[in-house]
Design an enzyme around this catalytic site. Structure first.
Site, PDB file in Angstrom:
ATOM      1  N   PRO A  92       0.800  -1.223   0.000  1.00 30.84           N
ATOM      2  CA  PRO A  92       0.000   0.000   0.000  1.00 30.84           C
ATOM      3  C   PRO A  92       0.835   1.277   0.000  1.00 30.84           C
ATOM      4  O   PRO A  92       1.896   1.348   0.605  1.00 30.84           O
ATOM      5  CB  PRO A  92      -0.822  -0.109   1.286  1.00 30.84           C
ATOM      6  CG  PRO A  92      -0.083  -1.054   2.150  1.00 30.84           C
ATOM      7  CD  PRO A  92       0.619  -2.004   1.227  1.00 30.84           C
ATOM      8  N   ASN A  93       0.321   2.234  -0.716  1.00 29.80           N
ATOM      9  CA  ASN A  93       0.859   3.591  -0.836  1.00 29.80           C
ATOM     10  C   ASN A  93       2.112   3.693  -1.698  1.00 29.80           C
ATOM     11  O   ASN A  93       2.558   4.798  -1.993  1.00 29.80           O
ATOM     12  CB  ASN A  93       1.120   4.220   0.544  1.00 29.80           C
ATOM     13  CG  ASN A  93      -0.169   4.395   1.308  1.00 29.80           C
ATOM     14  OD1 ASN A  93      -1.146   4.909   0.789  1.00 29.80           O
ATOM     15  ND2 ASN A  93      -0.186   3.925   2.549  1.00 29.80           N
ATOM     16  N   ARG A 131       4.631  11.061  -2.386  1.00 30.07           N
ATOM     17  CA  ARG A 131       4.441  10.900  -0.943  1.00 30.07           C
ATOM     18  C   ARG A 131       5.780  10.994  -0.216  1.00 30.07           C
ATOM     19  O   ARG A 131       6.708  10.247  -0.508  1.00 30.07           O
ATOM     20  CB  ARG A 131       3.819   9.531  -0.662  1.00 30.07           C
ATOM     21  CG  ARG A 131       3.685   9.216   0.799  1.00 30.07           C
ATOM     22  CD  ARG A 131       3.107   7.813   1.008  1.00 30.07           C
ATOM     23  NE  ARG A 131       3.204   7.449   2.402  1.00 30.07           N
ATOM     24  CZ  ARG A 131       3.752   6.334   2.847  1.00 30.07           C
ATOM     25  NH1 ARG A 131       4.225   5.443   2.008  1.00 30.07           N
ATOM     26  NH2 ARG A 131       3.801   6.093   4.134  1.00 30.07           N
ATOM     27  N   TYR A 170      11.147   8.916   0.610  1.00 33.71           N
ATOM     28  CA  TYR A 170      11.024   7.946  -0.477  1.00 33.71           C
ATOM     29  C   TYR A 170      11.557   8.434  -1.824  1.00 33.71           C
ATOM     30  O   TYR A 170      11.584   7.661  -2.777  1.00 33.71           O
ATOM     31  CB  TYR A 170       9.558   7.532  -0.626  1.00 33.71           C
ATOM     32  CG  TYR A 170       9.003   6.910   0.637  1.00 33.71           C
ATOM     33  CD1 TYR A 170       9.418   5.653   1.041  1.00 33.71           C
ATOM     34  CD2 TYR A 170       8.094   7.590   1.439  1.00 33.71           C
ATOM     35  CE1 TYR A 170       8.935   5.085   2.212  1.00 33.71           C
ATOM     36  CE2 TYR A 170       7.604   7.026   2.604  1.00 33.71           C
ATOM     37  CZ  TYR A 170       8.034   5.781   2.989  1.00 33.71           C
ATOM     38  OH  TYR A 170       7.558   5.221   4.142  1.00 33.71           O
ATOM     39  N   ASN A 173       8.171  -5.468  -1.275  1.00 32.09           N
ATOM     40  CA  ASN A 173       8.130  -4.371  -0.318  1.00 32.09           C
ATOM     41  C   ASN A 173       6.700  -4.362   0.212  1.00 32.09           C
ATOM     42  O   ASN A 173       5.804  -3.815  -0.419  1.00 32.09           O
ATOM     43  CB  ASN A 173       8.475  -3.036  -0.978  1.00 32.09           C
ATOM     44  CG  ASN A 173       8.508  -1.902   0.024  1.00 32.09           C
ATOM     45  OD1 ASN A 173       7.958  -2.009   1.118  1.00 32.09           O
ATOM     46  ND2 ASN A 173       9.135  -0.810  -0.353  1.00 32.09           N
ATOM     47  N   ALA A 185       3.294  -0.926   4.645  1.00 31.70           N
ATOM     48  CA  ALA A 185       2.637  -0.968   5.956  1.00 31.70           C
ATOM     49  C   ALA A 185       2.213  -2.377   6.368  1.00 31.70           C
ATOM     50  O   ALA A 185       2.109  -2.668   7.559  1.00 31.70           O
ATOM     51  CB  ALA A 185       1.429  -0.037   5.959  1.00 31.70           C
ATOM     52  N   ASP A 216       0.843 -15.541   5.643  1.00 31.81           N
ATOM     53  CA  ASP A 216       0.393 -16.919   5.446  1.00 31.81           C
ATOM     54  C   ASP A 216       0.414 -17.308   3.968  1.00 31.81           C
ATOM     55  O   ASP A 216       0.757 -18.442   3.618  1.00 31.81           O
ATOM     56  CB  ASP A 216      -0.997 -17.127   6.027  1.00 31.81           C
ATOM     57  CG  ASP A 216      -1.006 -17.146   7.553  1.00 31.81           C
ATOM     58  OD1 ASP A 216       0.077 -17.204   8.170  1.00 31.81           O
ATOM     59  OD2 ASP A 216      -2.111 -17.089   8.124  1.00 31.81           O
ATOM     60  N   GLU A 251      12.866  -9.462   1.074  1.00 32.99           N
ATOM     61  CA  GLU A 251      12.061  -8.354   1.606  1.00 32.99           C
ATOM     62  C   GLU A 251      12.874  -7.070   1.446  1.00 32.99           C
ATOM     63  O   GLU A 251      14.056  -7.033   1.787  1.00 32.99           O
ATOM     64  CB  GLU A 251      11.752  -8.614   3.080  1.00 32.99           C
ATOM     65  CG  GLU A 251      10.957  -7.541   3.762  1.00 32.99           C
ATOM     66  CD  GLU A 251      10.705  -7.847   5.241  1.00 32.99           C
ATOM     67  OE1 GLU A 251      10.245  -6.925   5.929  1.00 32.99           O
ATOM     68  OE2 GLU A 251      10.989  -8.976   5.703  1.00 32.99           O
ATOM     69  N   HIS A 259      12.830  -2.656   1.847  1.00 33.31           N
ATOM     70  CA  HIS A 259      12.231  -1.421   2.364  1.00 33.31           C
ATOM     71  C   HIS A 259      13.086  -0.255   1.900  1.00 33.31           C
ATOM     72  O   HIS A 259      14.319  -0.312   2.001  1.00 33.31           O
ATOM     73  CB  HIS A 259      12.144  -1.442   3.887  1.00 33.31           C
ATOM     74  CG  HIS A 259      11.300  -2.562   4.396  1.00 33.31           C
ATOM     75  ND1 HIS A 259       9.927  -2.526   4.357  1.00 33.31           N
ATOM     76  CD2 HIS A 259      11.641  -3.767   4.895  1.00 33.31           C
ATOM     77  CE1 HIS A 259       9.459  -3.657   4.835  1.00 33.31           C
ATOM     78  NE2 HIS A 259      10.472  -4.431   5.152  1.00 33.31           N
ATOM     79  N   SER A 283      13.159   2.870   3.133  1.00 33.84           N
ATOM     80  CA  SER A 283      13.750   3.557   4.286  1.00 33.84           C
ATOM     81  C   SER A 283      14.320   2.521   5.258  1.00 33.84           C
ATOM     82  O   SER A 283      14.017   1.331   5.177  1.00 33.84           O
ATOM     83  CB  SER A 283      12.698   4.405   4.999  1.00 33.84           C
ATOM     84  OG  SER A 283      11.724   3.574   5.610  1.00 33.84           O
ATOM     85  N   ARG A 307      13.043   4.386  12.349  1.00 32.66           N
ATOM     86  CA  ARG A 307      11.749   5.065  12.346  1.00 32.66           C
ATOM     87  C   ARG A 307      10.967   4.677  13.593  1.00 32.66           C
ATOM     88  O   ARG A 307      11.533   4.174  14.562  1.00 32.66           O
ATOM     89  CB  ARG A 307      11.021   4.731  11.047  1.00 32.66           C
ATOM     90  CG  ARG A 307      11.829   5.248   9.824  1.00 32.66           C
ATOM     91  CD  ARG A 307      11.143   5.044   8.535  1.00 32.66           C
ATOM     92  NE  ARG A 307       9.933   5.852   8.487  1.00 32.66           N
ATOM     93  CZ  ARG A 307       8.996   5.702   7.565  1.00 32.66           C
ATOM     94  NH1 ARG A 307       9.131   4.786   6.616  1.00 32.66           N
ATOM     95  NH2 ARG A 307       7.923   6.463   7.557  1.00 32.66           N
TER      96      ARG A 307
END
Length: 146
Positions: free
Chosen positions: A10-11, A18, A23, A74, A77, A87, A98, A100, A102, A107
């Protein structure tokens, strides 16, 4: 030919707009184009972004019938909240990196917990958008060494 799925949560469709101080100014489309051009040799990429948890679960579940060689994800959230996506990842036998943008450990404390890190062959955080390239290289080497 190695097939890799890039999943964005999301986002991330708002990349470039944003919180550019965190980012950056590159859009998701620009990132995807760059990754497609710079992916390791003999690697093809498929891209999927969703703001809807159920859509992400269904896309991951679809890999049971249409397997791929690896995933760069990524979860955004959902990193800290989605047992459902965890799952779905656990149900498939596909190497996961995985990523990210940032450094989540610099954070808010709630961002320090990931539901995915223990399922991943590697976690890359805090390298900006370059982290996606590192993730592809990591997958490339992992798959080559198998």
């Amino acid at each position: 030919m190695t097939k890799v799925l890039i999943l964005n949560g999301p986002n991330l469709n708002l990349l470039g707009r944003r919180e550019p101080d965190i980012y950056g100014s590159t859009t998701l489309d620009q990132l995807n184009e760059h990754l497609a051009q710079s992916a390791p040799e003999a690697m093809t990429l498929d891209f999927f972004q969703s703001n809807h948890e159920g859509e992400m679960v269904e896309r991951i579940q679809s890999l049971m019938d249409q397997p791929i060689d690896g995933i760069v994800m990524n979860p955004a959230a959902w990193t800290h909240t989605s047992v459902a996506i965890r799952d779905a990842i656990a149900a498939i036998d596909t190497p996961l990196v995985e990523v990210h943008i940032s450094n989540v450990h610099r954070r808010e404390p709630f961002r320090h917990q990931s539901y995915f890190s223990d399922l991943a062959i590697a976690v890359i955080a805090g390298c900006g958008l370059k982290g996606y390239e590192f993730a592809l290289q990591t997958l490339h080497h992992h798959l080559k060494d198998q």
